[in-house]
Design an enzyme around this catalytic site. Sequence first.
Site, PDB file in Angstrom:
ATOM      1  CG  ASP A  12      21.647   0.038 -13.550  1.00  0.00           C
ATOM      2  OD1 ASP A  12      21.809   1.277 -13.518  1.00  0.00           O
ATOM      3  OD2 ASP A  12      22.499  -0.748 -14.015  1.00  0.00           O
ATOM      4  CE  LYS A  45      27.416   5.086 -16.025  1.00  0.00           C
ATOM      5  NZ  LYS A  45      28.408   4.753 -17.046  1.00  0.00           N
ATOM      6  CB  CYS A  96      30.507  -3.196 -18.422  1.00  0.00           C
ATOM      7  SG  CYS A  96      32.090  -2.470 -18.081  1.00  0.00           S
TER       8      CYS A  96
HETATM    9  C1  LIG Z   1      23.369   0.567 -17.077  1.00  0.00           C
HETATM   10  C2  LIG Z   1      24.560   0.761 -16.201  1.00  0.00           C
HETATM   11  N1  LIG Z   1      24.577   0.224 -14.985  1.00  0.00           N
HETATM   12  C3  LIG Z   1      25.611   0.384 -14.144  1.00  0.00           C
HETATM   13  C4  LIG Z   1      26.723   1.098 -14.511  1.00  0.00           C
HETATM   14  C5  LIG Z   1      27.854   1.224 -13.546  1.00  0.00           C
HETATM   15  O1  LIG Z   1      27.985   2.533 -13.110  1.00  0.00           O
HETATM   16  P1  LIG Z   1      29.225   2.981 -12.247  1.00  0.00           P
HETATM   17  O2  LIG Z   1      30.442   2.484 -12.954  1.00  0.00           O
HETATM   18  O3  LIG Z   1      29.134   4.471 -12.233  1.00  0.00           O
HETATM   19  O4  LIG Z   1      29.071   2.387 -10.889  1.00  0.00           O
HETATM   20  C6  LIG Z   1      26.756   1.675 -15.777  1.00  0.00           C
HETATM   21  C7  LIG Z   1      27.928   2.451 -16.216  1.00  0.00           C
HETATM   22  O5  LIG Z   1      28.768   2.079 -16.978  1.00  0.00           O
HETATM   23  C8  LIG Z   1      25.651   1.503 -16.639  1.00  0.00           C
HETATM   24  O6  LIG Z   1      25.664   2.033 -17.863  1.00  0.00           O
END
Ligand SMILES: Cc1ncc(COP(=O)(O)O)c(C=O)c1O
Lengths: 150, 435
Positions: free
Chosen positions: B229, B255, B393
């Site tokens: 990820d 991001k 999250c």
């Molecule tokens: C480490 C990580 N993984 C996954 C995500 C999810 O990304 P997105 O909401 O753009 O799909 C985020 C973003 O908050 C993140 O920081």
Amino acid sequence: MSALRDLYQQVILDHNRNPKNFRVMQNATGSIEGYNPLCGDHYTIYVRMDGDVIADISFTGAGCAISKASASVMSSMLKGKTLGDAEGMFRDFRGLVTGALASEEEMERLGKLAAFAGVSEFPARVKCASLPWHTLHAALDGTSHAISTE
Amino acid sequence: MHTTTVHSNKADAPNVANQPGQANQDLLERFEAVRLCRHHFPLLRRRVNGKPLVYFDNAATSQKPQVVIDATIRYYEEENSNIHRGVHYLSERATQAYEGVRVKVQHLLNAAHQREIIFVRGTTEGINLVAYSYGRTCVGAGDEVLISAMEHHSNIVPWQILCEEKGANLRVIPINDRGEIELAEYEKLLTPRTKIVALTHVSNALGTINPVKTMVAMAHAHGIPVLLDGAQAVPHMKVDVRDLDCDFYVFSAHKAFGPTGVGVLYGVTKLLDAMPPYQSGGDMIKSVTFEKTVYNDLPYKFEAGTPNIGGGIGMGAAIDYINEIDLASLAEFEHELLDYATKRVAEIPGLRIIGTAREKAAVLSFVIDGIHPHDIGTILDDEGIAIRTGHHCAQPVMQRFGVPATARASFAFYNTKEEIDVFLAALHRVREVLG
Ligand SMILES: Cc1ncc(COP(=O)(O)O)c(C=O)c1O
């Protein structure tokens, strides 16, 4: 700055630091958890009903200054009140924090709750202030599952 | 776009200014070039609550440079049309532009083939695609999926659902008190039952940069594929998927200075070829009769329906931007910001940093004794400072560190030490207001 001082009034800071009725209640007739998944605020509200009267009310849990002070003020105001009184206060409180209460008369009726008037300037914090009330409302309604702001 | 001309203005240069030597002189000049990039981001000029905005919520989403905004507008003003379908001029222009972005992403990640770049909505969708398509064909009852204790919910829940459905087990690599992976424990968790390792490259909640290259090699020694990820990595460092040797890599454009609603799944051909489609409909097929549908080739097999074309074009502009600025200097500069902020916050009584890994990206997660993060967030907001408060999250990370939530300042290269000073003054005010 002044909006911030209005939000964090002395009454709120005091209740946050030294919350009233902050304890588990062994002989509760009802208890329910309420949480705000966005910020992790999490409380359990306990009540002991005597007929139509809230004979005792307490809470435990953790959260921000606004939600904790709200739970504390709520508990200290509702002890000995009837369900009808509680409903009325909840309605007033909701009006207050969403900025819908205006008249002098309404403000007067609020008593200590008026300390939360500043919340209406911070839409992101309305849920914090309301969480204990919503939780109590669910407890009095006999809801058995935990309630959530989301 | 504006080129990042080197220009020295040593008056407000970083600390290294006090140290002599040509190397430091170079660093200084490169940092100065980084500082000039701030002007490329129009939103940073605005005020919030009557104060100049201090944007420290970059891990949630980055701001967008003018070139990205312009490219998106230009697409809608001059090229908007559907892709892969029309023979007309506009459709060909749009198709060319959109497919051109695929090549840009390929180069950005150093992927071997264009067909290995699949456009998705973002990191979340990329992970879901792999969990759904790879997971449902390769994970069975009694198998294991291995993730770490510092994953974002988007790299937990899709695997949890998969495991529930298949009767498989989700295993979690523990982390130490600094927020670093326990590599010895990881090794023990790699078993013949492990069907995939899904791991964050950089933690959004702690800032930890994981030793992913080593971890991929360890998994591969057992024949286990690895998904990384990269949501928090791509904006801050050069990522080379072939050097890392990972099997899947996902990130979100938003991001990394691009628009929302678009992102990338990179996958090695061998695995992607064997995987069934994720969603179905237009574009992902070669031919359809009511009896049989022949799926399209990679990458289109995984791209059903009209994609986010405008977003894709914006992502292309963001990649051009990243290529034009020097990502290595930016990373160094961000590190300088993190070091500075880490030192300064030690002034705040009762402040504890959550996440103190030795390898760390520019994320400062913290709690203050007796003060809830939400209250910190409100008081900082009043000063025009945007930080994130909550569980980010990553509730299991909060549980690991025994806190309900944290306050998180996350920096990008366009932030400055002066902003960190403003942030520090505001943290002192938090104490003042809340006593
Ligand atoms: C480490 C990580 N993984 C996954 C995500 C999810 O990304 P997105 O909401 O753009 O799909 C985020 C973003 O908050 C993140 O920081």
